[in-house]
Motif scaffolding. Structure first.
Motif, PDB file in Angstrom:
ATOM      1  N   CYS A 187       0.850  -1.186   0.000  1.00  0.00           N
ATOM      2  CA  CYS A 187       0.000   0.000   0.000  1.00  0.00           C
ATOM      3  C   CYS A 187       0.893   1.245   0.000  1.00  0.00           C
ATOM      4  O   CYS A 187       1.877   1.294   0.737  1.00  0.00           O
ATOM      5  N   CYS A 188       0.570   2.245  -0.837  1.00  0.00           N
ATOM      6  CA  CYS A 188       1.337   3.496  -0.806  1.00  0.00           C
ATOM      7  C   CYS A 188       1.107   4.174   0.554  1.00  0.00           C
ATOM      8  O   CYS A 188      -0.031   4.339   0.983  1.00  0.00           O
ATOM      9  N   ALA A 189       2.198   4.570   1.216  1.00  0.00           N
ATOM     10  CA  ALA A 189       2.105   5.171   2.553  1.00  0.00           C
ATOM     11  C   ALA A 189       1.466   6.553   2.516  1.00  0.00           C
ATOM     12  O   ALA A 189       1.095   7.100   3.545  1.00  0.00           O
ATOM     13  N   VAL A 190       1.330   7.129   1.315  1.00  0.00           N
ATOM     14  CA  VAL A 190       0.737   8.465   1.196  1.00  0.00           C
ATOM     15  C   VAL A 190      -0.731   8.375   0.760  1.00  0.00           C
ATOM     16  O   VAL A 190      -1.610   8.939   1.389  1.00  0.00           O
ATOM     17  N   CYS A 191      -0.991   7.645  -0.342  1.00  0.00           N
ATOM     18  CA  CYS A 191      -2.354   7.656  -0.910  1.00  0.00           C
ATOM     19  C   CYS A 191      -3.074   6.323  -0.773  1.00  0.00           C
ATOM     20  O   CYS A 191      -4.223   6.201  -1.169  1.00  0.00           O
ATOM     21  N   ARG A 192      -2.376   5.312  -0.217  1.00  0.00           N
ATOM     22  CA  ARG A 192      -2.953   3.987   0.031  1.00  0.00           C
ATOM     23  C   ARG A 192      -3.265   3.184  -1.235  1.00  0.00           C
ATOM     24  O   ARG A 192      -4.012   2.206  -1.183  1.00  0.00           O
ATOM     25  N   LEU A 195       5.890   3.632  -1.628  1.00  0.00           N
ATOM     26  CA  LEU A 195       5.248   4.774  -2.282  1.00  0.00           C
ATOM     27  C   LEU A 195       4.859   4.406  -3.701  1.00  0.00           C
ATOM     28  O   LEU A 195       5.582   3.662  -4.370  1.00  0.00           O
ATOM     29  N   CYS A 196       3.742   4.943  -4.165  1.00  0.00           N
ATOM     30  CA  CYS A 196       3.379   4.742  -5.567  1.00  0.00           C
ATOM     31  C   CYS A 196       4.349   5.566  -6.413  1.00  0.00           C
ATOM     32  O   CYS A 196       5.082   6.415  -5.897  1.00  0.00           O
ATOM     33  N   LYS A 197       4.351   5.318  -7.722  1.00  0.00           N
ATOM     34  CA  LYS A 197       5.325   5.964  -8.610  1.00  0.00           C
ATOM     35  C   LYS A 197       5.291   7.487  -8.488  1.00  0.00           C
ATOM     36  O   LYS A 197       6.327   8.139  -8.434  1.00  0.00           O
ATOM     37  N   ILE A 198       4.092   8.064  -8.454  1.00  0.00           N
ATOM     38  CA  ILE A 198       3.991   9.526  -8.438  1.00  0.00           C
ATOM     39  C   ILE A 198       4.492  10.086  -7.098  1.00  0.00           C
ATOM     40  O   ILE A 198       5.232  11.071  -7.064  1.00  0.00           O
ATOM     41  N   HIS A 199       4.134   9.428  -5.988  1.00  0.00           N
ATOM     42  CA  HIS A 199       4.594   9.931  -4.690  1.00  0.00           C
ATOM     43  C   HIS A 199       6.079   9.653  -4.458  1.00  0.00           C
ATOM     44  O   HIS A 199       6.744  10.411  -3.759  1.00  0.00           O
ATOM     45  N   HIS A 200       6.582   8.572  -5.069  1.00  0.00           N
ATOM     46  CA  HIS A 200       8.021   8.312  -4.984  1.00  0.00           C
ATOM     47  C   HIS A 200       8.790   9.435  -5.693  1.00  0.00           C
ATOM     48  O   HIS A 200       9.736  10.012  -5.152  1.00  0.00           O
TER      49      HIS A 200
HETATM   50 ZN    ZN Z   1       0.697   7.266  -3.610  1.00  0.00          ZN
END
Ligand code: ZN
Length: 189
Positions: free
Chosen positions: A80-85, A115-120
């Motif tokens: 799960c992305c730690a920012v947007c899940r 993190l997802c690609k965009i948040h990474h």
């Molecule tokens: Zn994300």
């Protein structure tokens, strides 16, 4: 963790050398899907008597360490992305808190964030920062921009939100690492 004892490593296979850059002494290793799954803790010694070969092997092992790092970080964050899940594993990365280029940056879960690609990319480019108290911040100039839904929902809306954390306390982000990275984010703001 590919390293199981001093000078002994856990093998991953099948794997191929996907890219060779002799000018920078760099190779990229591609692990086939499921390469690490179901592999027993067999060990292979590292041959320290053959410098060139052992250097190539060390690079390979570095890549394998990264593959292990990704696996452990994503597991800790429950894929799960730690920012947007976001839960699409194919869109998730294990980001380093202390940048990969920092010699102190080690591939352990407290130095990672799923993190997802965009948040990474936003984290690496100092568009997104994470405070020591685990609150997410977006860079002020980006907060003030006007654009489409990705900016609004993907970035501006996460400002002030709490980071998603691993259940295990010993897998949560290292506060010292976070603080150091957050300082770099503030300097870029
Ligand atoms: Zn994300």
């Amino acid at each position: 963790m590919p390293s199981v004892a001093k000078g002994r490593y856990r093998p991953f296979w099948p794997a191929v050398i996907a890219e060779d850059h002799p000018e920078t002494l760099h190779v990229a290793v591609e692990l086939f899907e499921g390469a690490s799954a179901g592999v027993d803790l067999a060990v292979v010694p590292v041959d320290a008597t053959a410098p060139a070969k052992s250097y190539a092997k060390r690079l390979t092992l570095q890549r394998l360490h990264q593959a292990g790092f990704r696996e452990r970080v994503l597991r800790a964050y429950r894929q799960c992305c730690a920012v947007c899940r976001l839960r699409h594993v194919e869109l998730l990365d294990a980001a380093h808190i202390l940048p990969d280029t920092d010699p102190r940056s080690i591939p352990v879960v407290p130095n990672g964030l799923a993190l997802c690609k965009i948040h990474h990319a936003a984290y690496d480019r100092h568009i997104l920062g994470v405070r020591r108290d685990l609150v997410i911040e977006i860079r002020p100039d980006v907060l003030a921009e006007h654009d489409g839904p990705m900016l609004r929902h993907g970035l501006q809306a996460v400002h002030g939100q709490a980071l998603l954390l691993p259940k295990r306390i010993d897998e949560r982000p290292d506060p010292g690492f976070l603080e150091e990275r957050y300082d770099a984010f503030r300097r870029a703001s």
